[in-house]
Design a protein around this motif. Structure first.
Motif, PDB file in Angstrom:
ATOM      1  N   LYS A 104       0.775  -1.239  -0.129  1.00 11.52           N
ATOM      2  CA  LYS A 104      -0.042   0.053  -0.046  1.00 11.52           C
ATOM      3  C   LYS A 104       0.809   1.246   0.201  1.00 11.52           C
ATOM      4  CE  LYS A 104      -4.057   2.257   2.425  1.00 11.52           C
ATOM      5  NZ  LYS A 104      -4.852   2.354   1.699  1.00 11.52           N
ATOM      6  N   ARG A 105       0.999   1.727  -1.375  1.00  7.03           N
ATOM      7  CA  ARG A 105       2.028   3.041  -1.465  1.00  7.03           C
ATOM      8  C   ARG A 105       1.196   4.313  -1.612  1.00  7.03           C
ATOM      9  NH1 ARG A 105       6.435   4.569  -1.864  1.00  7.03           N
ATOM     10  NH2 ARG A 105       6.141   6.006  -3.791  1.00  7.03           N
ATOM     11  N   ILE A 106      -0.297   3.971  -1.748  1.00  7.74           N
ATOM     12  CA  ILE A 106      -1.112   4.977  -1.974  1.00  7.74           C
ATOM     13  C   ILE A 106      -2.567   4.794  -1.459  1.00  7.74           C
ATOM     14  CG2 ILE A 106      -2.286   3.914  -4.192  1.00  7.74           C
ATOM     15  CD1 ILE A 106      -2.177   6.818  -5.267  1.00  7.74           C
ATOM     16  N   HIS A 107      -3.030   5.752  -0.826  1.00  9.99           N
ATOM     17  CA  HIS A 107      -4.466   5.769  -0.194  1.00  9.99           C
ATOM     18  C   HIS A 107      -5.545   6.816  -0.815  1.00  9.99           C
ATOM     19  CE1 HIS A 107      -7.476   5.416   2.902  1.00  9.99           C
ATOM     20  NE2 HIS A 107      -7.473   6.560   3.096  1.00  9.99           N
ATOM     21  N   THR A 108      -6.534   6.423  -1.370  1.00  9.94           N
ATOM     22  CA  THR A 108      -7.580   7.079  -2.011  1.00  9.94           C
ATOM     23  C   THR A 108      -8.676   7.187  -1.284  1.00  9.94           C
ATOM     24  OG1 THR A 108      -6.721   5.709  -4.130  1.00  9.94           O
ATOM     25  CG2 THR A 108      -8.650   6.754  -4.237  1.00  9.94           C
ATOM     26  N   ILE A 109      -9.038   8.436  -1.520  1.00 16.46           N
ATOM     27  CA  ILE A 109     -10.441   8.973  -0.897  1.00 16.46           C
ATOM     28  C   ILE A 109     -11.431   9.085  -2.116  1.00 16.46           C
ATOM     29  CG2 ILE A 109     -11.520  10.672   0.491  1.00 16.46           C
ATOM     30  CD1 ILE A 109      -8.947  11.457   1.625  1.00 16.46           C
ATOM     31  N   ASN A 110     -12.546   8.415  -2.122  1.00 15.78           N
ATOM     32  CA  ASN A 110     -13.521   8.555  -3.118  1.00 15.78           C
ATOM     33  C   ASN A 110     -14.640   9.355  -2.376  1.00 15.78           C
ATOM     34  OD1 ASN A 110     -12.465   6.798  -5.180  1.00 15.78           O
ATOM     35  ND2 ASN A 110     -12.649   5.462  -3.405  1.00 15.78           N
TER      36      ASN A 110
ATOM     37  N   ASP B  92     -14.398  13.817  -8.399  1.00 16.97           N
ATOM     38  CA  ASP B  92     -13.194  13.803  -7.904  1.00 16.97           C
ATOM     39  C   ASP B  92     -12.724  13.027  -7.081  1.00 16.97           C
ATOM     40  OD1 ASP B  92     -13.358  16.192  -9.913  1.00 16.97           O
ATOM     41  OD2 ASP B  92     -12.954  17.660  -8.361  1.00 16.97           O
ATOM     42  N   LYS B  93     -11.292  12.759  -7.089  1.00 18.07           N
ATOM     43  CA  LYS B  93     -10.753  11.768  -5.977  1.00 18.07           C
ATOM     44  C   LYS B  93      -9.470  12.635  -5.332  1.00 18.07           C
ATOM     45  CE  LYS B  93     -11.767   7.525  -8.262  1.00 18.07           C
ATOM     46  NZ  LYS B  93     -11.503   6.058  -8.192  1.00 18.07           N
ATOM     47  N   VAL B  94      -9.167  11.961  -4.142  1.00 22.54           N
ATOM     48  CA  VAL B  94      -8.105  12.655  -3.669  1.00 22.54           C
ATOM     49  C   VAL B  94      -7.204  11.393  -3.313  1.00 22.54           C
ATOM     50  CG1 VAL B  94      -6.968  13.624  -1.217  1.00 22.54           C
ATOM     51  CG2 VAL B  94      -9.313  14.615  -2.250  1.00 22.54           C
ATOM     52  N   PHE B  95      -5.783  11.698  -3.910  1.00 25.25           N
ATOM     53  CA  PHE B  95      -4.809  10.556  -3.724  1.00 25.25           C
ATOM     54  C   PHE B  95      -3.705  10.808  -2.541  1.00 25.25           C
ATOM     55  CE2 PHE B  95      -6.502  10.250  -7.974  1.00 25.25           C
ATOM     56  CZ  PHE B  95      -6.853   9.027  -8.102  1.00 25.25           C
ATOM     57  N   ILE B  96      -3.272  10.116  -1.585  1.00 19.23           N
ATOM     58  CA  ILE B  96      -2.497  10.342  -0.720  1.00 19.23           C
ATOM     59  C   ILE B  96      -1.274   9.205  -0.949  1.00 19.23           C
ATOM     60  CG2 ILE B  96      -1.717  10.591   1.840  1.00 19.23           C
ATOM     61  CD1 ILE B  96      -4.659  11.064   2.179  1.00 19.23           C
ATOM     62  N   ILE B  97      -0.228   9.901  -1.181  1.00 12.39           N
ATOM     63  CA  ILE B  97       1.133   9.003  -1.757  1.00 12.39           C
ATOM     64  C   ILE B  97       2.215   9.058  -0.938  1.00 12.39           C
ATOM     65  CG2 ILE B  97       2.483   8.548  -3.838  1.00 12.39           C
ATOM     66  CD1 ILE B  97       0.281  10.118  -5.608  1.00 12.39           C
ATOM     67  N   ASN B  98       2.949   7.953  -0.535  1.00  9.28           N
ATOM     68  CA  ASN B  98       4.143   8.035   0.172  1.00  9.28           C
ATOM     69  C   ASN B  98       5.200   8.811  -0.609  1.00  9.28           C
ATOM     70  OD1 ASN B  98       6.243   7.632   1.530  1.00  9.28           O
ATOM     71  ND2 ASN B  98       6.153   5.343   1.646  1.00  9.28           N
ATOM     72  N   HIS B  99       5.657  10.076  -0.354  1.00  7.62           N
ATOM     73  CA  HIS B  99       6.717  10.648  -1.074  1.00  7.62           C
ATOM     74  C   HIS B  99       8.119  10.028  -1.004  1.00  7.62           C
ATOM     75  CE1 HIS B  99       7.832  14.403  -3.019  1.00  7.62           C
ATOM     76  NE2 HIS B  99       8.743  14.450  -2.064  1.00  7.62           N
ATOM     77  N   HIS B 100       8.393   9.169  -0.078  1.00  7.85           N
ATOM     78  CA  HIS B 100       9.699   8.725  -0.021  1.00  7.85           C
ATOM     79  C   HIS B 100       9.476   7.285  -0.690  1.00  7.85           C
ATOM     80  CE1 HIS B 100      11.585  11.452   2.140  1.00  7.85           C
ATOM     81  NE2 HIS B 100      10.635  11.465   3.247  1.00  7.85           N
TER      82      HIS B 100
ATOM     83  N   LEU C 245       2.400  13.131  -0.095  1.00  9.47           N
ATOM     84  CA  LEU C 245       1.882  13.952  -1.002  1.00  9.47           C
ATOM     85  C   LEU C 245       0.396  13.852  -1.103  1.00  9.47           C
ATOM     86  CD1 LEU C 245       2.623  16.248  -3.249  1.00  9.47           C
ATOM     87  CD2 LEU C 245       3.078  14.460  -4.867  1.00  9.47           C
ATOM     88  N   VAL C 246      -0.284  14.691  -0.962  1.00  4.95           N
ATOM     89  CA  VAL C 246      -2.031  14.803  -1.260  1.00  4.95           C
ATOM     90  C   VAL C 246      -2.236  15.326  -2.271  1.00  4.95           C
ATOM     91  CG1 VAL C 246      -4.005  15.302  -0.050  1.00  4.95           C
ATOM     92  CG2 VAL C 246      -1.991  15.004   1.497  1.00  4.95           C
ATOM     93  N   ILE C 247      -2.838  14.734  -3.287  1.00  5.23           N
ATOM     94  CA  ILE C 247      -3.281  15.349  -4.575  1.00  5.23           C
ATOM     95  C   ILE C 247      -4.646  15.160  -4.810  1.00  5.23           C
ATOM     96  CG2 ILE C 247      -2.794  15.104  -6.989  1.00  5.23           C
ATOM     97  CD1 ILE C 247      -0.362  13.796  -6.346  1.00  5.23           C
TER      98      ILE C 247
ATOM     99  N   GLN D 158      -2.000  20.229  -4.829  1.00  2.37           N
ATOM    100  CA  GLN D 158      -1.069  19.482  -4.308  1.00  2.37           C
ATOM    101  C   GLN D 158      -0.410  19.889  -2.923  1.00  2.37           C
ATOM    102  OE1 GLN D 158       1.915  17.853  -6.903  1.00  2.37           O
ATOM    103  NE2 GLN D 158       0.262  17.644  -8.551  1.00  2.37           N
ATOM    104  N   HIS D 159      -0.341  18.900  -1.884  1.00  6.58           N
ATOM    105  CA  HIS D 159       0.208  19.449  -0.700  1.00  6.58           C
ATOM    106  C   HIS D 159       1.365  18.325  -0.522  1.00  6.58           C
ATOM    107  CE1 HIS D 159      -2.637  22.706   0.084  1.00  6.58           C
ATOM    108  NE2 HIS D 159      -3.582  21.816  -0.404  1.00  6.58           N
ATOM    109  N   LEU D 160       2.357  18.765   0.211  1.00  4.34           N
ATOM    110  CA  LEU D 160       3.674  17.974   0.483  1.00  4.34           C
ATOM    111  C   LEU D 160       3.658  18.200   2.176  1.00  4.34           C
ATOM    112  CD1 LEU D 160       5.995  15.863   0.205  1.00  4.34           C
ATOM    113  CD2 LEU D 160       7.321  17.850  -0.001  1.00  4.34           C
ATOM    114  N   ILE D 161       3.308  17.127   2.912  1.00  6.64           N
ATOM    115  CA  ILE D 161       3.425  17.229   4.300  1.00  6.64           C
ATOM    116  C   ILE D 161       4.404  16.136   4.733  1.00  6.64           C
ATOM    117  CG2 ILE D 161       2.063  17.135   6.154  1.00  6.64           C
ATOM    118  CD1 ILE D 161      -0.358  17.162   4.654  1.00  6.64           C
ATOM    119  N   LYS D 162       5.348  16.479   5.696  1.00  7.21           N
ATOM    120  CA  LYS D 162       6.403  15.963   6.148  1.00  7.21           C
ATOM    121  C   LYS D 162       6.129  15.658   7.819  1.00  7.21           C
ATOM    122  CE  LYS D 162       9.558  18.410   2.848  1.00  7.21           C
ATOM    123  NZ  LYS D 162      10.751  19.062   2.967  1.00  7.21           N
TER     124      LYS D 162
END
Length: 116
Positions: free
Chosen positions: A17-23, A91-99, A42-44, A68-72
């Motif tokens: 699971k490298r990505i989380h999707t909000i539908n 629309d969808k919101v994707f949350i991706i592991n940045h590393h 990274l929230v897109i 897009q928002h990068l949160i550390k």
């Protein structure tokens, strides 16, 4: 008021699971409180694209809009997105592991507009 607080771990490069999707099933303003405990995310916010038949388009807005928002690690942010609908696809919101080589751990919850 916070709704559905979740704590989610996103795995590194070849993890499950490298990505989380909000539908969504409704249009309008949505607010999310996100806190990153480890790593970076990274929230897109993406819209449906008829050309690719996938959610890869940047939402079209009249005013300036940050999709897009990068949160550390150690940071937290309240993000507002205006959810739209194109050709019967919300629309969808994707949350991706940045590393690539480190997992990311974050908490997310939706906030009612009147509680901000």
């Amino acid at each position: 008021m916070k709704i559905n607080t979740e704590k989610i771990t996103l795995t590194k490069l070849f993890g499950r699971k490298r990505i989380h999707t909000i539908n969504f099933n409704e249009t309008g303003e949505r607010y999310f409180h996100i806190k990153v405990h480890n790593g970076a995310i990274l929230v897109i916010h993406n819209s449906y694209s008829m050309d690719s038949s996938n959610w890869v388009a940047t939402p079209k807005k009249v005013t300036s809009y940050k999709s897009q928002h990068l949160i550390k690690a150690g940071e937290e942010k309240i993000i507002s997105y205006t959810i739209g609908k194109i050709h019967n696809h919300h629309d969808k919101v994707f949350i991706i592991n940045h590393h690539l080589f480190k997992p990311a751990l974050f908490s997310i919850c939706e906030i009612k507009k009147d509680k901000i």
